[in-house]
Design a protein around this motif. Structure first.
Motif, PDB file in Angstrom:
ATOM      1  N   ASP A  65     -74.381  65.123  35.184  1.00 16.94           N
ATOM      2  CA  ASP A  65     -74.683  65.319  36.597  1.00 16.94           C
ATOM      3  C   ASP A  65     -73.879  64.378  37.495  1.00 16.94           C
ATOM      4  N   ILE A  66     -72.780  63.815  36.960  1.00 10.17           N
ATOM      5  CA  ILE A  66     -71.884  62.949  37.735  1.00 10.17           C
ATOM      6  C   ILE A  66     -70.497  63.585  37.761  1.00 10.17           C
ATOM      7  N   ASP A  67     -69.965  63.787  38.963  1.00  7.70           N
ATOM      8  CA  ASP A  67     -68.624  64.358  39.123  1.00  7.70           C
ATOM      9  C   ASP A  67     -67.551  63.284  39.277  1.00  7.70           C
ATOM     10  N   ALA A  68     -67.919  62.145  39.839  1.00  2.88           N
ATOM     11  CA  ALA A  68     -66.952  61.079  40.101  1.00  2.88           C
ATOM     12  C   ALA A  68     -67.736  59.789  40.297  1.00  2.88           C
ATOM     13  N   VAL A  88     -63.163  60.908  29.946  1.00  2.00           N
ATOM     14  CA  VAL A  88     -64.010  62.089  30.158  1.00  2.00           C
ATOM     15  C   VAL A  88     -63.502  62.949  31.312  1.00  2.00           C
ATOM     16  N   GLY A  89     -62.346  62.588  31.882  1.00  2.00           N
ATOM     17  CA  GLY A  89     -61.713  63.430  32.889  1.00  2.00           C
ATOM     18  C   GLY A  89     -62.365  63.416  34.250  1.00  2.00           C
ATOM     19  N   LYS A  90     -62.893  62.235  34.665  1.00  2.00           N
ATOM     20  CA  LYS A  90     -63.559  62.153  35.972  1.00  2.00           C
ATOM     21  C   LYS A  90     -62.819  61.206  36.903  1.00  2.00           C
ATOM     22  N   PRO A  91     -62.637  61.597  38.169  1.00  2.00           N
ATOM     23  CA  PRO A  91     -61.940  60.743  39.136  1.00  2.00           C
ATOM     24  C   PRO A  91     -62.736  59.471  39.453  1.00  2.00           C
ATOM     25  N   VAL A  92     -61.980  58.418  39.777  1.00  2.00           N
ATOM     26  CA  VAL A  92     -62.555  57.100  40.043  1.00  2.00           C
ATOM     27  C   VAL A  92     -61.956  56.525  41.317  1.00  2.00           C
ATOM     28  N   LEU A  93     -62.807  55.983  42.171  1.00  2.00           N
ATOM     29  CA  LEU A  93     -62.360  55.071  43.220  1.00  2.00           C
ATOM     30  C   LEU A  93     -62.741  53.681  42.737  1.00  2.00           C
ATOM     31  N   CYS A  94     -61.749  52.871  42.406  1.00  2.00           N
ATOM     32  CA  CYS A  94     -61.987  51.565  41.805  1.00  2.00           C
ATOM     33  C   CYS A  94     -61.613  50.466  42.789  1.00  2.00           C
ATOM     34  N   ARG A 117     -52.090  63.432  34.585  1.00  2.00           N
ATOM     35  CA  ARG A 117     -52.527  63.414  35.980  1.00  2.00           C
ATOM     36  C   ARG A 117     -53.133  62.056  36.315  1.00  2.00           C
ATOM     37  N   ARG A 118     -53.243  61.809  37.613  1.00  2.00           N
ATOM     38  CA  ARG A 118     -53.866  60.576  38.076  1.00  2.00           C
ATOM     39  C   ARG A 118     -55.366  60.782  38.265  1.00  2.00           C
ATOM     40  N   PHE A 119     -56.135  59.827  37.786  1.00  2.00           N
ATOM     41  CA  PHE A 119     -57.588  59.849  37.954  1.00  2.00           C
ATOM     42  C   PHE A 119     -58.079  58.701  38.828  1.00  2.00           C
ATOM     43  N   VAL A 120     -57.318  57.610  38.908  1.00  2.00           N
ATOM     44  CA  VAL A 120     -57.794  56.388  39.546  1.00  2.00           C
ATOM     45  C   VAL A 120     -57.169  56.202  40.921  1.00  2.00           C
ATOM     46  N   GLN A 121     -58.006  56.206  41.936  1.00  2.00           N
ATOM     47  CA  GLN A 121     -57.610  55.800  43.282  1.00  2.00           C
ATOM     48  C   GLN A 121     -58.065  54.355  43.445  1.00  2.00           C
ATOM     49  N   LEU A 122     -57.134  53.461  43.747  1.00  2.00           N
ATOM     50  CA  LEU A 122     -57.462  52.042  43.803  1.00  2.00           C
ATOM     51  C   LEU A 122     -57.812  51.629  45.230  1.00  2.00           C
ATOM     52  N   GLY A 123     -58.778  50.723  45.350  1.00  2.00           N
ATOM     53  CA  GLY A 123     -59.362  50.387  46.638  1.00  2.00           C
ATOM     54  C   GLY A 123     -58.572  49.418  47.498  1.00  2.00           C
ATOM     55  N   VAL A 288     -61.472  64.368  44.859  1.00  2.00           N
ATOM     56  CA  VAL A 288     -62.385  64.907  43.844  1.00  2.00           C
ATOM     57  C   VAL A 288     -62.503  66.422  43.995  1.00  2.00           C
ATOM     58  N   ARG A 289     -62.591  66.892  45.213  1.00  2.00           N
ATOM     59  CA  ARG A 289     -62.776  68.328  45.457  1.00  2.00           C
ATOM     60  C   ARG A 289     -61.534  69.155  45.109  1.00  2.00           C
ATOM     61  N   THR A 290     -60.372  68.622  45.455  1.00  2.00           N
ATOM     62  CA  THR A 290     -59.153  69.432  45.363  1.00  2.00           C
ATOM     63  C   THR A 290     -58.274  69.093  44.163  1.00  2.00           C
ATOM     64  N   GLY A 291     -58.429  67.875  43.627  1.00  2.00           N
ATOM     65  CA  GLY A 291     -57.546  67.426  42.561  1.00  2.00           C
ATOM     66  C   GLY A 291     -56.213  66.902  43.059  1.00  2.00           C
ATOM     67  N   THR A 292     -56.005  66.928  44.369  1.00  2.00           N
ATOM     68  CA  THR A 292     -54.756  66.432  44.964  1.00  2.00           C
ATOM     69  C   THR A 292     -54.915  64.975  45.350  1.00  2.00           C
ATOM     70  N   PHE A 293     -54.082  64.116  44.789  1.00  2.00           N
ATOM     71  CA  PHE A 293     -54.204  62.680  45.059  1.00  2.00           C
ATOM     72  C   PHE A 293     -53.816  62.391  46.504  1.00  2.00           C
ATOM     73  N   PRO A 294     -54.581  61.535  47.218  1.00  2.00           N
ATOM     74  CA  PRO A 294     -54.282  61.252  48.631  1.00  2.00           C
ATOM     75  C   PRO A 294     -52.876  60.686  48.811  1.00  2.00           C
ATOM     76  N   ALA A 295     -52.174  61.171  49.805  1.00  2.00           N
ATOM     77  CA  ALA A 295     -50.759  60.831  49.975  1.00  2.00           C
ATOM     78  C   ALA A 295     -50.528  59.343  50.171  1.00  2.00           C
ATOM     79  N   ILE A 296     -51.438  58.646  50.859  1.00  2.00           N
ATOM     80  CA  ILE A 296     -51.178  57.235  51.161  1.00  2.00           C
ATOM     81  C   ILE A 296     -52.004  56.280  50.304  1.00  2.00           C
TER      82      ILE A 296
END
Length: 337
Positions: A65-68, A88-94, A117-123, A288-296
């Motif tokens: 029941d966790i998407d990200a 497990v193939g889940k996106p992360v904001l770390c 693919r990229r899964f980790v968006q760094l904070g 998370v919704r689109t699978g497209t990593f944020p440009a910036i």
């Protein structure tokens, strides 16, 4: 469909992320708050309406029941938990840093490359701050000419106990390492670190002054003073051949009285970068919704680069020498912007 998010780590930043998910991200659901302290997890869950709590981060990551998830736990857990999420193939904001050890950063990069693919968006949220974005736009539109220097100041009211000059490099300065590299679209080739004469490098809050050289010929300087006493204060100036641009902090009021005009400084970073955190988390939700990593946004490669510079900075501080940085070859996965 709603995106079900888990917050891992219920400290200061975890609580802030829980609030943003709950109050500022339509379409996001705060599903789980996870923390080593059950009482702390429960308190944040109750404040922001989380559906459940946990004390087991690995089990939380694997839940159906966790998407990200947003990782705001202690620094040493960031890379291992990011690896678990990739598995497990889940996106992360770390939250930054990805790790204070460049080898651990490479392990995360290798895991993403293996999955393609990229899964980790760094904070490194400053990339989303409106003042930095205006600075980036002014450079992009050509009005400043070619960038030649960037000046950065990072001051805190009071350093935590035993917060040394070395920790200023590994814990505070990475925000500047990343945002200047992003602003200039350059990599660093060398770093030198200085401290005022007579300052004990082991002293709590000891200030450091860094000079970095880039592969585009620019000079970046960074002052970190974690015991500045008067308030939280981040400043920056980008200098081009035709002009310069200065950061402005969001200040809503100015007071007059006692023959003075004055503005208040915040006591920590959260008021200064509140909008940056909101925009960062909004971008993560779209990722998370689109699978497209944020440009910036910063990714694992950016985290690795910041850690490499921090490691070299510690060496420069300890040895008093200018430390060269090897040319880094970016995997093609991280060239997509």
């Amino acid at each position: 469909m709603s995106v079900r998010i888990a917050i891992i780590g219920a400290g200061i930043m975890g609580a802030d992320h829980a609030r943003i998910v709950s109050e500022d991200l339509p379409g996001a659901v705060l599903q789980v708050v996870c923390d080593a302290s059950e009482a702390r997890a429960r308190a944040i869950a109750e404040d922001y309406g989380a559906a459940d709590i946990s004390t087991d981060p690995l089990q939380t990551i694997r839940r159906d029941d966790i998407d990200a998830m947003i990782i705001a736990s202690p620094d040493e857990t960031h890379a291992p938990l990011s690896l678990a999420a990739i598995a497990v193939g889940k996106p992360v904001l770390c939250e930054k840093p990805l790790s204070q050890n460049s080898r651990e950063c490479l392990a995360v990069i290798d895991a993403e490359v293996a999955r393609g693919r990229r899964f980790v968006q760094l904070g490194f949220m400053r990339r989303f701050d409106p003042s930095y974005r205006d600075m980036k736009a002014a450079l992009a539109d050509g009005s400043l000419g070619r960038a030649i220097m960037m000046h950065n100041t990072h001051r805190n009211v009071e350093a935590p106990a035993n917060f040394t000059g070395q920790m200023a490099i590994t814990n505070s300065a990475p925000h500047e390492f990343d945002v200047a590299r992003f602003m200039l679209d350059a990599d660093y080739t060398a770093i030198s670190v200085f401290q005022p004469t007579g300052v004990d490098a082991s002293k709590t809050g000891a200030p450091v002054f860094m000079v970095l050289e880039t592969d585009q010929g620019q000079i970046v300087n960074i002052e970190v003073n974690n015991s500045a006493a008067y308030g939280y204060d981040v400043r920056g100036e980008l200098v081009g051949e035709k002009g310069s641009i200065l950061l402005n902090a969001p200040v809503h009021t100015r007071r007059n009285g006692h023959l003075m005009a004055f503005e208040h400084y915040p006591s920590d970073w959260r008021p200064r970068f509140a909008e940056a955190y909101r925009l960062q988390n909004k971008a993560f939700l779209n990722f998370v919704r689109t699978g497209t990593f944020p440009a910036i946004a910063s990714d694992s490669w950016d985290g690795y680069c910041a850690t490499l510079v921090a490691e070299a900075g510690v060496e420069a501080l300890q040895t008093g020498r200018r430390i060269s940085l090897d040319t880094m070859v970016r995997p093609s996965l991280y060239n997509a912007r």
